[in-house]
Design an enzyme around this catalytic site. Structure first.
Site, PDB file in Angstrom:
ATOM      1  N   LYS A  22     -42.273  33.518  14.605  1.00 49.52           N
ATOM      2  CA  LYS A  22     -43.176  34.076  13.597  1.00 49.52           C
ATOM      3  C   LYS A  22     -44.010  32.963  12.953  1.00 49.52           C
ATOM      4  O   LYS A  22     -45.230  33.087  12.819  1.00 49.52           O
ATOM      5  CB  LYS A  22     -42.346  34.784  12.506  1.00 49.52           C
ATOM      6  CG  LYS A  22     -43.147  35.149  11.271  1.00 49.52           C
ATOM      7  CD  LYS A  22     -42.308  35.839  10.231  1.00 49.52           C
ATOM      8  CE  LYS A  22     -41.620  34.936   9.248  1.00 49.52           C
ATOM      9  NZ  LYS A  22     -42.511  34.249   8.314  1.00 49.52           N
ATOM     10  N   ASN A  23     -43.326  31.884  12.567  1.00 47.22           N
ATOM     11  CA  ASN A  23     -44.035  30.861  11.793  1.00 47.22           C
ATOM     12  C   ASN A  23     -44.939  29.986  12.650  1.00 47.22           C
ATOM     13  O   ASN A  23     -45.624  29.109  12.126  1.00 47.22           O
ATOM     14  CB  ASN A  23     -43.043  30.018  10.990  1.00 47.22           C
ATOM     15  CG  ASN A  23     -42.440  30.844   9.858  1.00 47.22           C
ATOM     16  OD1 ASN A  23     -42.912  31.945   9.581  1.00 47.22           O
ATOM     17  ND2 ASN A  23     -41.396  30.324   9.227  1.00 47.22           N
ATOM     18  N   ASP A 117     -43.182  34.738  -5.292  1.00 48.85           N
ATOM     19  CA  ASP A 117     -42.478  35.732  -4.495  1.00 48.85           C
ATOM     20  C   ASP A 117     -40.987  35.630  -4.763  1.00 48.85           C
ATOM     21  O   ASP A 117     -40.576  35.015  -5.742  1.00 48.85           O
ATOM     22  CB  ASP A 117     -42.817  35.610  -3.007  1.00 48.85           C
ATOM     23  CG  ASP A 117     -42.417  34.265  -2.424  1.00 48.85           C
ATOM     24  OD1 ASP A 117     -41.636  33.551  -3.084  1.00 48.85           O
ATOM     25  OD2 ASP A 117     -42.880  33.939  -1.340  1.00 48.85           O
ATOM     26  N   ILE A 327     -35.497  23.233  -1.127  1.00 48.80           N
ATOM     27  CA  ILE A 327     -36.892  23.547  -0.793  1.00 48.80           C
ATOM     28  C   ILE A 327     -37.478  24.598  -1.746  1.00 48.80           C
ATOM     29  O   ILE A 327     -38.547  24.375  -2.318  1.00 48.80           O
ATOM     30  CB  ILE A 327     -37.023  24.040   0.674  1.00 48.80           C
ATOM     31  CG1 ILE A 327     -36.281  23.108   1.646  1.00 48.80           C
ATOM     32  CG2 ILE A 327     -38.495  24.187   1.065  1.00 48.80           C
ATOM     33  CD1 ILE A 327     -36.831  21.710   1.778  1.00 48.80           C
TER      34      ILE A 327
HETATM   35  N1  EPU Z   1     -45.161  23.558  -2.248  1.00 50.51           N
HETATM   36  C1  EPU Z   1     -45.863  23.184  -3.365  1.00 50.51           C
HETATM   37  N2  EPU Z   1     -47.228  23.124  -3.293  1.00 50.51           N
HETATM   38  C2  EPU Z   1     -47.885  23.424  -2.148  1.00 50.51           C
HETATM   39  C3  EPU Z   1     -47.173  23.823  -1.006  1.00 50.51           C
HETATM   40  C4  EPU Z   1     -45.787  23.885  -1.075  1.00 50.51           C
HETATM   41  O1  EPU Z   1     -45.281  22.892  -4.408  1.00 50.51           O
HETATM   42  O2  EPU Z   1     -49.124  23.348  -2.146  1.00 50.51           O
HETATM   43  C5  EPU Z   1     -43.696  23.605  -2.314  1.00 50.51           C
HETATM   44  C6  EPU Z   1     -43.168  25.026  -2.111  1.00 50.51           C
HETATM   45  O3  EPU Z   1     -43.192  25.773  -3.300  1.00 50.51           O
HETATM   46  C7  EPU Z   1     -41.784  24.751  -1.611  1.00 50.51           C
HETATM   47  C8  EPU Z   1     -41.968  23.500  -0.747  1.00 50.51           C
HETATM   48  O4  EPU Z   1     -43.163  22.883  -1.225  1.00 50.51           O
HETATM   49  O5  EPU Z   1     -40.948  24.456  -2.681  1.00 50.51           O
HETATM   50  C9  EPU Z   1     -42.057  23.738   0.742  1.00 50.51           C
HETATM   51  O6  EPU Z   1     -43.070  24.668   1.050  1.00 50.51           O
HETATM   52  P1  EPU Z   1     -43.853  24.659   2.450  1.00 50.51           P
HETATM   53  O7  EPU Z   1     -45.301  24.530   2.154  1.00 50.51           O
HETATM   54  O8  EPU Z   1     -43.232  23.703   3.373  1.00 50.51           O
HETATM   55  O9  EPU Z   1     -43.549  26.139   2.975  1.00 50.51           O
HETATM   56  P2  EPU Z   1     -44.568  27.212   3.499  1.00 50.51           P
HETATM   57  O10 EPU Z   1     -45.537  26.608   4.432  1.00 50.51           O
HETATM   58  O11 EPU Z   1     -45.079  28.008   2.363  1.00 50.51           O
HETATM   59  C10 EPU Z   1     -43.130  27.790   5.629  1.00 50.51           C
HETATM   60  C11 EPU Z   1     -42.506  28.995   6.238  1.00 50.51           C
HETATM   61  C12 EPU Z   1     -41.314  29.453   5.440  1.00 50.51           C
HETATM   62  C13 EPU Z   1     -40.322  28.299   5.374  1.00 50.51           C
HETATM   63  C14 EPU Z   1     -41.001  27.053   4.795  1.00 50.51           C
HETATM   64  C15 EPU Z   1     -40.124  25.825   4.749  1.00 50.51           C
HETATM   65  C16 EPU Z   1     -44.377  30.134   7.216  1.00 50.51           C
HETATM   66  C17 EPU Z   1     -45.242  31.331   7.233  1.00 50.51           C
HETATM   67  N3  EPU Z   1     -43.476  30.073   6.260  1.00 50.51           N
HETATM   68  O12 EPU Z   1     -43.571  28.158   4.324  1.00 50.51           O
HETATM   69  O13 EPU Z   1     -40.723  30.537   6.160  1.00 50.51           O
HETATM   70  O14 EPU Z   1     -39.235  28.668   4.567  1.00 50.51           O
HETATM   71  O15 EPU Z   1     -42.173  26.738   5.576  1.00 50.51           O
HETATM   72  O16 EPU Z   1     -39.724  25.489   6.015  1.00 50.51           O
HETATM   73  O17 EPU Z   1     -44.495  29.268   8.071  1.00 50.51           O
HETATM   74  C18 EPU Z   1     -39.978  32.769   6.440  1.00 50.51           C
HETATM   75  O18 EPU Z   1     -40.098  32.643   7.650  1.00 50.51           O
HETATM   76  O19 EPU Z   1     -39.506  33.822   5.949  1.00 50.51           O
HETATM   77  C19 EPU Z   1     -40.386  31.705   5.532  1.00 50.51           C
HETATM   78  C20 EPU Z   1     -40.384  31.874   4.240  1.00 50.51           C
END
Ligand code: EPU
Length: 418
Positions: A22-23, A117, A327
């Protein structure tokens, strides 16, 4: 409202098939906004998040169709509307990854701000700070961010945290920037490497994806491509947890053990034997699981997405475990549902103390998000009596066939459709 009904089951026996990640697929679909042409993706999971991303691509002016199971055809006619509307971003916050490709292709992107969320606040400040270094300016009004860049220029981008989404957004913006971009402290997830492979096939010049330093040499032209999506390591983790909890022997056909080293190590400490199989990953459990301590970290650490499954396993393990979430601050909400099923878990801030029970007790419970919902299904395999899992549409966002696959290996799981 649909429900999933689970009765105590095991041992499990047979093959499960691991779908595309998915990701990864969501980002590959977003990347198809970069250049006009016809794209063909294989190993695409039939999940509702893919449907939402398809809606978003259509809202921008593309056509999306599924010519057969696992295949997705995307036609980008060019001249897209560079906007991600609130109705879609609200349904799926991953929609914000269209910002990078739209900036690269059109020099602008109007993207609705995602809210928080079930994991707590989910800011996008790192995405914005990072693309700003490439020459992007922002205006924010009425719940939207309007990003503009007449000329994207390569830059050194040091991320303060290896954010998956921020790494992907910068990478996709930088493929058309003038000169070189270097992302330091980049996220290293296999899905990032898959996106880079897709972009390179399109004609991008990306080196180092999958490591902490990614360099991107901007190019003038990109073309549409065909690509097979990397297998979903989180879906694989779901079945590893199922076999750990219910016992038995499973082959996870199509899984990539090399993407799950740390997970195999952790479930190994709990007593689940795994080994690389010509078809994917083989796993067996024939004793009660053992307690272990663990902490979530960016890849290659223990993924936060694995945690609901690991907590479900530890709920029935022998001994006391401490689990630390590093995280997402709010990612323990489903614990209350496991407690309703008799689990002995105490959370304090970002820690959980889990005292393993010999068995859980079936109860009505509710899904709050994709992985937590799936974790309730696998936890219920160890619950006496019947567990009724409500709101399974959360699970549908990330799983095409969880119930059917568990049934096929001998679990007593059914979906009741109303
Ligand atoms: N964060 C910030 N600022 C930002 C971006 C992120 O503070 O601008 C923080 C987030 O709040 C979090 C941490 O950094 O505390 C990590 O977030 P990250 O950006 O790595 O996550 P994401 O890209 O939003 C993806 C996956 C998630 C998975 C995370 C961590 C997708 C669509 N989602 O989210 O997957 O948990 O990486 O590996 O790729 C899921 O599949 O259900 C899911 C939530």
């Amino acid at each position: 409202m649909d429900r999933i009904i689970v009765r105590q089951s095991g041992p499990l026996e047979g093959d499960v098939h691991i779908n595309g990640a998915k990701n990864s697929v969501l980002k590959l679909m977003a990347a198809s906004a970069l250049a006009p042409g016809d794209y063909l993706l294989h190993n695409v999971p039939a999940i509702t998040d893919v449907d939402v991303m398809a809606e978003l691509l259509r809202a921008m002016g593309m056509t999306v169709a599924s010519p057969g199971p696992g295949d997705l055809e995307i036609r980008n006619p060019g001249g897209l509307t560079p906007e991600a509307p609130y109705e879609l971003v609200e349904q799926m916050r991953a929609s914000i990854v269209v910002m990078g490709p739209l900036l690269a292709a059109y020099g602008e992107a109007r993207v609705a701000l995602p809210g928080g969320d079930d994991f707590g606040p989910r800011p996008i400040d790192m995405h914005l700070k990072a693309v700003e270094l490439l020459g992007v300016t922002f205006e924010s009004a009425h719940g939207y961010i309007h990003a503009r860049a007449d000329n994207l220029v390569g830059a050194r981008v040091l991320l303060e945290f290896p954010s998956v989404g921020a790494t992907e957004n910068v990478m996709m913006a930088a493929v058309r920037a003038k000169g070189q971009t270097v992302i330091e402290n980049a996220a290293r997830e296999p899905e990032i490497a898959d996106l880079a492979a897709f972009l390179n096939r399109m004609g991008a010049k990306i080196l180092g994806a999958g490591t902490s330093t990614i360099s991107i040499e901007g190019v003038d032209e990109l073309t549409s491509v065909e690509h097979t999506v990397v297998p979903d390591r989180i879906e694989a983790a779901t079945y590893l947890a199922a076999v750990g909890i219910a016992g038995g022997e499973l082959t996870l056909v199509g899984a990539r053990p090399d993407h799950m080293d740390m997970l195999c190590q952790k479930v190994g400490e709990m007593g689940v034997r795994t080994s690389t199989d010509p078809d994917g990953l083989w796993a067996m459990a024939n004793h009660r699981l053992r307690a272990v301590d663990l902490a979530t970290l960016p890849y290659p650490g223990v993924a936060t997405d694995y945690k609901p499954f690991l907590v479900a396993m530890l709920s029935v393990a022998d001994g006391v475990s401490i689990v630390t979430e590093n995280i997402f601050s709010g990612r323990f909400r489903y614990v209350d549902e496991l407690i309703r099923m008799g689990a002995d878990i105490r959370t304090e801030g970002h820690h959980a103390v889990i005292r393993g029970r010999a068995a859980l007790s079936g109860a009505p419970v509710r899904c709050h998000d994709i992985r937590a919902g799936a974790a309730l299904v696998v936890a219920a395999l160890a619950a006496e009596g019947e567990t009724e899992i409500r709101d399974p549409d959360h699970i549908d966002r990330g799983y095409s066939d969880l119930v059917e696959q568990l049934q096929a290996v001998g679990a007593d799981v059914t979906r009741v459709r109303d």
